[in-house]
Structures are given as C-alpha cells and as structure tokens.
Motif scaffolding. Sequence first.
Motif, PDB file in Angstrom:
ATOM      1  N   ILE A  49      -4.144 -17.146  11.777  1.00 21.22           N
ATOM      2  CA  ILE A  49      -3.668 -17.605  10.580  1.00 21.22           C
ATOM      3  C   ILE A  49      -2.062 -17.422  10.789  1.00 21.22           C
ATOM      4  N   LEU A  50      -1.577 -16.303  11.142  1.00 29.03           N
ATOM      5  CA  LEU A  50       0.074 -16.084  11.120  1.00 29.03           C
ATOM      6  C   LEU A  50       0.846 -17.142  11.913  1.00 29.03           C
ATOM      7  N   ASP A  51       0.103 -17.300  13.219  1.00 27.26           N
ATOM      8  CA  ASP A  51       0.714 -18.311  14.061  1.00 27.26           C
ATOM      9  C   ASP A  51       0.721 -19.582  13.550  1.00 27.26           C
ATOM     10  N   ALA A  52      -0.261 -20.041  12.595  1.00 23.84           N
ATOM     11  CA  ALA A  52      -0.537 -21.520  12.013  1.00 23.84           C
ATOM     12  C   ALA A  52       0.710 -21.302  10.954  1.00 23.84           C
ATOM     13  N   GLU A  53       0.820 -20.344  10.206  1.00 18.27           N
ATOM     14  CA  GLU A  53       1.938 -20.085   9.079  1.00 18.27           C
ATOM     15  C   GLU A  53       3.391 -19.900   9.607  1.00 18.27           C
ATOM     16  N   GLY A  54       3.339 -19.580  10.991  1.00 17.89           N
ATOM     17  CA  GLY A  54       4.948 -19.423  11.290  1.00 17.89           C
ATOM     18  C   GLY A  54       5.407 -18.169  10.975  1.00 17.89           C
ATOM     19  N   VAL A  55       4.607 -16.865  10.901  1.00 21.04           N
ATOM     20  CA  VAL A  55       4.882 -15.810  10.422  1.00 21.04           C
ATOM     21  C   VAL A  55       4.423 -14.851  11.804  1.00 21.04           C
ATOM     22  N   ALA A  56       5.477 -14.139  12.169  1.00 18.67           N
ATOM     23  CA  ALA A  56       5.285 -13.114  13.372  1.00 18.67           C
ATOM     24  C   ALA A  56       4.098 -11.873  12.943  1.00 18.67           C
ATOM     25  N   LYS A  57       4.614 -11.280  11.830  1.00 20.90           N
ATOM     26  CA  LYS A  57       3.897 -10.075  11.235  1.00 20.90           C
ATOM     27  C   LYS A  57       4.000 -10.142   9.739  1.00 20.90           C
ATOM     28  N   LEU A  58       3.182  -9.755   9.015  1.00 20.89           N
ATOM     29  CA  LEU A  58       3.201  -9.303   7.640  1.00 20.89           C
ATOM     30  C   LEU A  58       3.502  -7.807   7.128  1.00 20.89           C
ATOM     31  N   PRO A  59       4.392  -7.787   6.219  1.00 24.13           N
ATOM     32  CA  PRO A  59       4.633  -6.436   5.911  1.00 24.13           C
ATOM     33  C   PRO A  59       3.349  -5.841   5.222  1.00 24.13           C
ATOM     34  N   GLN A  60       2.972  -4.487   5.060  1.00 20.70           N
ATOM     35  CA  GLN A  60       1.800  -3.925   4.768  1.00 20.70           C
ATOM     36  C   GLN A  60       2.234  -3.118   3.306  1.00 20.70           C
ATOM     37  N   VAL A  61       1.182  -3.007   2.479  1.00 21.78           N
ATOM     38  CA  VAL A  61       1.222  -2.353   1.234  1.00 21.78           C
ATOM     39  C   VAL A  61       1.428  -0.499   1.452  1.00 21.78           C
ATOM     40  N   ASP A  62       1.631   0.056   0.531  1.00 23.36           N
ATOM     41  CA  ASP A  62       1.946   1.397   0.738  1.00 23.36           C
ATOM     42  C   ASP A  62       0.427   2.058   0.550  1.00 23.36           C
ATOM     43  N   ASP A  63       0.247   3.132   0.648  1.00 29.32           N
ATOM     44  CA  ASP A  63      -1.062   4.140   0.486  1.00 29.32           C
ATOM     45  C   ASP A  63      -1.577   3.673  -0.701  1.00 29.32           C
ATOM     46  N   ALA A  64      -0.970   3.942  -1.729  1.00 28.67           N
ATOM     47  CA  ALA A  64      -1.515   3.988  -3.075  1.00 28.67           C
ATOM     48  C   ALA A  64      -1.850   2.369  -3.524  1.00 28.67           C
ATOM     49  N   THR A  65      -1.272   1.621  -3.167  1.00 27.21           N
ATOM     50  CA  THR A  65      -1.406   0.207  -3.451  1.00 27.21           C
ATOM     51  C   THR A  65      -2.871  -0.082  -2.690  1.00 27.21           C
ATOM     52  N   PHE A  66      -2.937   0.329  -1.378  1.00 29.26           N
ATOM     53  CA  PHE A  66      -4.105   0.065  -0.481  1.00 29.26           C
ATOM     54  C   PHE A  66      -5.416   0.627  -0.893  1.00 29.26           C
ATOM     55  N   LEU A  67      -5.119   1.831  -1.617  1.00 30.24           N
ATOM     56  CA  LEU A  67      -6.231   2.682  -1.960  1.00 30.24           C
ATOM     57  C   LEU A  67      -6.809   1.962  -3.147  1.00 30.24           C
ATOM     58  N   ARG A  68      -6.058   1.665  -4.243  1.00 29.44           N
ATOM     59  CA  ARG A  68      -6.359   0.881  -5.301  1.00 29.44           C
ATOM     60  C   ARG A  68      -7.271  -0.305  -4.977  1.00 29.44           C
ATOM     61  N   ARG A  69      -6.510  -1.129  -4.218  1.00 25.21           N
ATOM     62  CA  ARG A  69      -7.198  -2.426  -3.860  1.00 25.21           C
ATOM     63  C   ARG A  69      -8.672  -2.183  -3.270  1.00 25.21           C
ATOM     64  N   ILE A  70      -8.510  -1.547  -2.256  1.00 24.31           N
ATOM     65  CA  ILE A  70      -9.763  -1.373  -1.475  1.00 24.31           C
ATOM     66  C   ILE A  70     -10.704  -0.648  -2.275  1.00 24.31           C
ATOM     67  N   SER A  71     -10.665   0.130  -3.226  1.00 20.98           N
ATOM     68  CA  SER A  71     -11.396   0.920  -4.142  1.00 20.98           C
ATOM     69  C   SER A  71     -12.096   0.072  -5.071  1.00 20.98           C
ATOM     70  N   PHE A  72     -11.301  -0.948  -5.716  1.00 16.95           N
ATOM     71  CA  PHE A  72     -11.958  -1.757  -6.521  1.00 16.95           C
ATOM     72  C   PHE A  72     -12.680  -2.893  -5.920  1.00 16.95           C
ATOM     73  N   ASP A  73     -12.357  -3.440  -4.469  1.00 15.21           N
ATOM     74  CA  ASP A  73     -13.140  -4.365  -3.783  1.00 15.21           C
ATOM     75  C   ASP A  73     -14.414  -3.884  -3.275  1.00 15.21           C
ATOM     76  N   ILE A  74     -14.544  -2.654  -2.985  1.00 12.43           N
ATOM     77  CA  ILE A  74     -15.713  -2.072  -2.483  1.00 12.43           C
ATOM     78  C   ILE A  74     -16.609  -1.453  -3.634  1.00 12.43           C
TER      79      ILE A  74
END
Length: 609
Positions: A49-74
């Motif tokens: 995906i990233l090669d096709a979009e010309g992006v080397a690496k994506l920044p990642q969310v902080d722990d609190a944001t990740f936990l809220r996101r994954i808690s709702f998703d699962i």
Amino acid sequence: MRIFWSIAVALCSISALAVENSADKERAVPATSGVPSPSVVAARVDKLILDAEGVAKLPQVDDATFLRRISFDIAGRPASPGQISRFEQSGSPNKRSETVDVLLSSDYYGENWGRYWEDAMLLRATNVRAALIRPVFEGWMSQQLAAGRGWDQIATDLLTATGKVSENGAAALMFAHEGQAEEIAAEASRLFLGVQIQCANCHDHPWDQWKREQFHQLAAFFPRVAVRRDPQSDKRADFIITSFDRQPQGRPNLTRAILTRIDRNRDGVISEDEAQGTRVQRVFRNDRVKSAIDKDGNGEVSIREILTAEPPNANRPGQGASEHYMADLSDPASKGTLVEPKFFLDGKSIPSGESDVDRRKSLATFITSPDNVWFARSIVNRMWSEMTGTAFYTPIDDIGPDRTVVHEDALNVLCDGFVASGHDLKWLIRTIAATQVYQRPMNTTAEGFVRCEPVRLRADQLYDALCQTLGTTRLLPRPNPRRGQNAPGAEDRDPGRRVFSTTFGFDPSTPQADLTGGIPETLFMMNSPPLQNFVRSNSAGSVVASVAAEATDNNDAISRIYLRTLGRKPTVAETEICRSYVEETPNRNAALEDILWSLINGSEFLCKR
C-alpha cells in the motif's frame, strides 16, 4: 453556557487528535499449521500500500488513541480508566498485539460483532416481523464469533438453517426475508459475496454483466424454503423454517367418470350448484384456481378444462414451492419459465430435483469455496473498511468483477492469508490491527489510505460508551416481565439499547460519508432526561459527585473526567480552559457537571477515531 463549552472543548479535543507517537514493534509470531503470521502479512500489506502511494512509513498514534480505537473495534466499548493506566504504564514492547489478543478472548468481542451483523443483516429485512429474531440471532452470532468458528461455517449455517426461529439464530436470513427466494438470493449475494445482483430480478443488469436469467438461477436454490407458524406453539410470534420438497400432484381421482356424474344435466359443464358437496366445489371458492382452469375465460368450468388443467402456479412466497419460475413480464398471471439452480459466478449447477436442504448446501459450498475469490474479498474488504475507515472497494457491499478496486495486490495478500487461516475472523482482525495503516493518526488532508477521518460509533457502541462513562449498566430500567411480551428473548432486551438503536442506528454497510447525523440525535444527547439525570452531580451514584469527592485538586478532577469520557488525559490547553471555568463557577460540582456534559456532546466522544 453549555453550548459554548461544548464547542470550546470539542475544538481542543480535535487538536489533541493530531498527537503522534511511535508504535510498539509487533512481535513476529511464527506461522503454525500453515497459518501465516498476522504480523508478517501485515508488513507485506503495508509495503504494498505505502509503496503504491509513495510513502515510506506512516506515523503511528499514541497509546491512548490506539487503545480507544482497538477497544471499540474489537470489544465495542471504550477501555476503562484503570485499563488505560495499565496499558500506558506497561513496558512490554508487544503490548499492542497483546491487548488485541486479550480483547479477542473477551466476551465483548462476540457481543460487539454479533450486534454489527444484527444490523448489517436485519436492518434491510423485508419481513416486518424480523424484530422477533433479533435477540436470538444476536446471541447465536455472538457465540459463533466468540468460539472462533470460520466465516465459511457461519455463512453455511445461515444459508442452510431450518427449525424454530425462536431457538435457532441461524434462521435469521430465511426469516428476515419471509422465505421469499428472490429476496434471500439478493441478500445472500450482497452479504457473502459483496455483489448486488438484485437489479437483474426484472431485467438484465443495467451496468453490470449479470443477466436476468442468472439472478433467477440463483433464486432457484431457495424456492423450497417455507416459513410457517410453529404448530407446536400457541404463541403467534413463534415460527419455523421448513422445507417444501413435494411435487404438487394436480387433482387425484377426478376421472372423467366422476366428473360426468357431478355434471347432472350432462352438458359438459359443471355449474357451481352441481359442484356443491363434491371435491370440485373448491374451484368456485377460489378465484385464482377457477381462472387457472377456465382457460377460455367464458366463466364456465367444463369437464375438458378440469381434466387438462395444469396445477396452479406453485410459486408461493414464504410458503415453499417445488421449483422456481421466472415470471413472464408480458404475462404476469402465467406460471412463467422454469429455472434450474445455477451459481452465477462460475456456472456450477446441481442435479435436478434435489431437496431444499441439498440445494442450499450446494450453494453454500459454491459460495464459500476457496476457488470463489469473492467470498474472501467481500468479508476482508468489509472488515478492513470497518477497522481502518478505508476500503479496497466502495461501497463495501457493492463489489464484483465490474467494480473498481484499489491496492488489489494488498487485498489479495490479505485474502490468501484469510483463506489459509481457515476463514478465521480473529486472524483477520489481528492482521489488520498490526498494520501501519490501522495505527496511523488522524489526517483529513491526505489522500488514499494515508487519509484518516473520524468514524462514527454504531448505536450500540455509543450506548455502551455512555453507560461506562456514566457508571451504569443501563440507561433505562428493565421492562416489567408481567406485561407479557411474545418476542423470543424480549425480556432480556435492554429498553435503553432499543431507544438508541431507533435514534442512532444505521446500516453498517453504509459509507461513512453518507452518515451525516441529524437534529434528533443532537437533541437526544443534549436533552434526554435519562442522560441528564446521570450527568447531574446531585443524582444518586453520580460520576461527577464521585470524582469531585475523590479528587480535591481541580486538575486531577478534570483529568479523571477526560479519561472516563475520551479515554485520554486533557491537553495543556484543555486543562487550562476547564480549570479556569471551574474556578470561576461558584458551585464546583456544577462546573464539573458542565464539563462532563460538554465532552459527551462533543464530536470526539461520538467517534471511535
């Protein structure tokens, strides 16, 4: 004042979503029994995906944001303040993947996705009584998901179910569409293949390759499904799904000799008076039967017409029919053209005359076969869209060979791994959650899969979030069991959850861009008496009163309220604004109450990312 604070806090909250932090390194779990490692597949998907979009690496969310996101998703609900603190303090380099495993093993996983499929499958029901099966289906689906059954097994159960609707949640698909072959075929294709073929019901599809005959060949797998009231129950709400496998036999024992004796005046025509008390009298009591026999339309029923009459059209929606007939649009009253079952994607057919169950089992085999790429593509695309907010195909339930796909190579890698895992939905969730695309921060200016926009909570998720924030298990009291409710499992349904479903509910197959919300939802959140009662600082068990008593420091109190509502600590700017308001307000509890009210009415609370 409250409107001002809702706007002010929401603006500060939006700025906080831009916080970026490095993600933990996903552990590379070795593949076992031929099942590919989620982290390895996730890395391959990211690269494609990233090669096709010309992006080397994506920044990642902080722990609190990740936990809220994954808690709702699962789990369909936010993490508690205690879980947030433990997660942030954990020194494990694999804490994100470990949290995914913990959430997938919880009861909340099955409940969350069971409710998802309840909405996806039943909100489009054509049977007005579909609400009867909602609690039974939700319970059944939750159990299947929690047990880790393969998506192919779940789909097969839904396509082949028989038995009591009040006991077998797998009967939901048949009951939701009242056993009507065309409706079941259309929904089976949409849900399990992502292909909307229903436009070919009356004519060749206007812009896809599907022909009208292909649609009816798919419907021909379902004509023998019958939805009937349960003969062993005296409750009007009890139904069963049965099979109609017998061929109509016409009119046995109505020989010419018998008909001649009934024709007392020997004119070759049997009148209604002559038919009284005989087996022919039903012809005159049923206009449909009479018109089918009276071919010349002269209003009389002759012996010749009775002896040469064919059985009436056997298509009886919901009551079962021996075969499926494609209606003749130029002569709607005719029987139509007999159509044999055939799978439209690859032309596979079955022997003529197979029973209802065998027909549906054959179709389930055709649909779930690893050779049928659309089965895996449909569910992988749906799950990816639900978790990342992007999609390989849009809309998620309108894909197929005539549709445009993006990042097809990445989709194929996910699908290959999903099939190799045994159609394991937990494997798929682990893999998606391990990608950089999933863990990317909010970004509403980028394009493609780098873009990340807010995603609305489903009605049931919003309800659970409010209950957890406000410290209650339900927002409305349990219904009175003495009032006698006939719906299966109705006594276990939460009335507050039903209210939220009516007010905030939407089909999760709908693109997020089409979910704009409205005035009723806003007014409910701002003015609903049950919510107001729980928010008030002077109500019994008030969260505000508890926080105010435990945290004498204003900054601490504000931080606790933020953790309960948004799953994170306030920013410096938010803390300063809120503290100033508390200090300027004569009643400290009332000020904290206003902050809580503002946060649950802000856009961040209503979204999972």
